[in-house]
Motif scaffolding. Sequence first.
Motif, short mmCIF file in Angstrom:
data_model
loop_
_atom_site.label_atom_id
_atom_site.label_comp_id
_atom_site.label_asym_id
_atom_site.label_seq_id
_atom_site.Cartn_x
_atom_site.Cartn_y
_atom_site.Cartn_z
N SER A 13 -20.16 13.17 26.74
CA SER A 13 -19.33 14.34 27.06
C SER A 13 -18.14 13.94 27.93
O SER A 13 -17.04 14.47 27.77
N LEU A 14 -18.37 13.00 28.83
CA LEU A 14 -17.30 12.53 29.72
C LEU A 14 -16.31 11.62 28.99
O LEU A 14 -15.15 11.50 29.38
N GLY A 15 -16.80 10.96 27.94
CA GLY A 15 -15.96 9.97 27.27
C GLY A 15 -15.86 8.70 28.09
O GLY A 15 -14.85 7.99 28.03
N TYR A 16 -16.91 8.40 28.85
CA TYR A 16 -16.91 7.21 29.71
C TYR A 16 -18.31 6.62 29.78
O TYR A 16 -19.29 7.35 29.93
N ARG A 17 -18.41 5.28 29.67
CA ARG A 17 -19.70 4.59 29.77
C ARG A 17 -19.77 3.87 31.12
O ARG A 17 -18.90 3.07 31.46
N PHE A 18 -20.80 4.16 31.87
CA PHE A 18 -20.97 3.56 33.19
C PHE A 18 -21.49 2.13 33.09
O PHE A 18 -22.39 1.83 32.31
N HIS A 19 -20.92 1.26 33.93
CA HIS A 19 -21.45 -0.10 34.08
C HIS A 19 -22.65 -0.07 35.02
O HIS A 19 -23.62 -0.79 34.81
N THR A 20 -22.55 0.78 36.05
CA THR A 20 -23.64 0.94 37.02
C THR A 20 -24.17 2.36 36.93
O THR A 20 -23.60 3.29 37.51
N LEU A 98 -23.18 19.99 32.39
CA LEU A 98 -23.58 19.24 33.57
C LEU A 98 -24.84 19.79 34.23
O LEU A 98 -25.68 19.03 34.73
N GLY A 99 -24.99 21.11 34.21
CA GLY A 99 -26.12 21.74 34.88
C GLY A 99 -27.47 21.22 34.43
O GLY A 99 -28.38 21.03 35.24
N GLU A 100 -27.61 20.97 33.14
CA GLU A 100 -28.91 20.54 32.62
C GLU A 100 -29.28 19.12 33.04
O GLU A 100 -30.44 18.70 32.93
N HIS A 101 -28.31 18.36 33.54
CA HIS A 101 -28.56 16.98 33.96
C HIS A 101 -28.83 16.85 35.46
O HIS A 101 -29.17 15.76 35.93
N LEU A 102 -28.65 17.93 36.22
CA LEU A 102 -28.80 17.86 37.67
C LEU A 102 -30.25 17.66 38.08
O LEU A 102 -31.17 18.16 37.45
N LYS A 103 -30.43 16.95 39.18
CA LYS A 103 -31.76 16.71 39.75
C LYS A 103 -31.87 17.53 41.03
O LYS A 103 -31.23 17.22 42.04
N LEU A 104 -32.66 18.60 40.96
CA LEU A 104 -32.73 19.58 42.04
C LEU A 104 -34.12 19.65 42.64
O LEU A 104 -35.12 19.32 41.99
N GLY A 105 -34.17 20.14 43.88
CA GLY A 105 -35.45 20.41 44.51
C GLY A 105 -36.04 21.70 43.97
O GLY A 105 -35.35 22.47 43.28
#
Length: 235
Positions: A13-20, A98-105
């Motif tokens: 979705s971002l159009g970017y691949r993270f190295h880290t 983005l909401g579905e990927h968040l890590k929440l308490g």
Amino acid sequence: MTSVSSGDALQSSLGYRFHTLALLDEALTHSSLVNEQKIASAQHNERLEFLGDAVLSLVMSEYLASTFPQSSEGTLSKLKAQVVSEGSLAQVARRLGLGEHLKLGRGEERSKGREKDSLLADALEAVLAAVHLDGGFDASRTVTRRIFSEELANIATQQELPGAGDYKTQFQEWCQKRHETLPRYETVRETGPDHQKIFEVELSIQGKIMGLGSGRSKKEAEQQAAKQALRQREA
């Protein structure tokens, strides 16, 4: 850690691949989860949110200054404020899912934290900071401009057609010419929880209802009411 499938979907979705990938994981971790787990070494996204706010501001300032070289500092500041507002950021975050990927308490989960504008906006800034740290300013600039393309296009349209997005001003000018009076806006209803209220506004001229509008703020609802009134005027 962020799951591979979840990370892949968001990176697409971002159009970017993270190295880290750990940077993305940190950007998606809300403080409520870290506080509940009480793990001293765990990182939440507030540090990245702070950096992301600055990255977003710089990218947008650079874009607006180069795109509208004839605009005054005051005009550019207003345009930037429009693009980087909480509502605008939350809108972009929702487009990205983005909401579905968040890590929440658990507390934030129960209070529907994934739907809160403030939480989504903060997380988006954190993600932009993660991109910046992972790939540098060129990467964060490219990603930011891509995911805000709709908002930037709307601003370009408004600049090309002065007042095109300001329905209240257009309708007020028409009222003064046609009726020699000003329209009246009245909030007639508020629905939804405090963090996600919907306002309904009624627009009238000399007691006659001309338009109804709704939005997440009174200002947005008034604009929608004026937009409807303009359409009825032209019908």
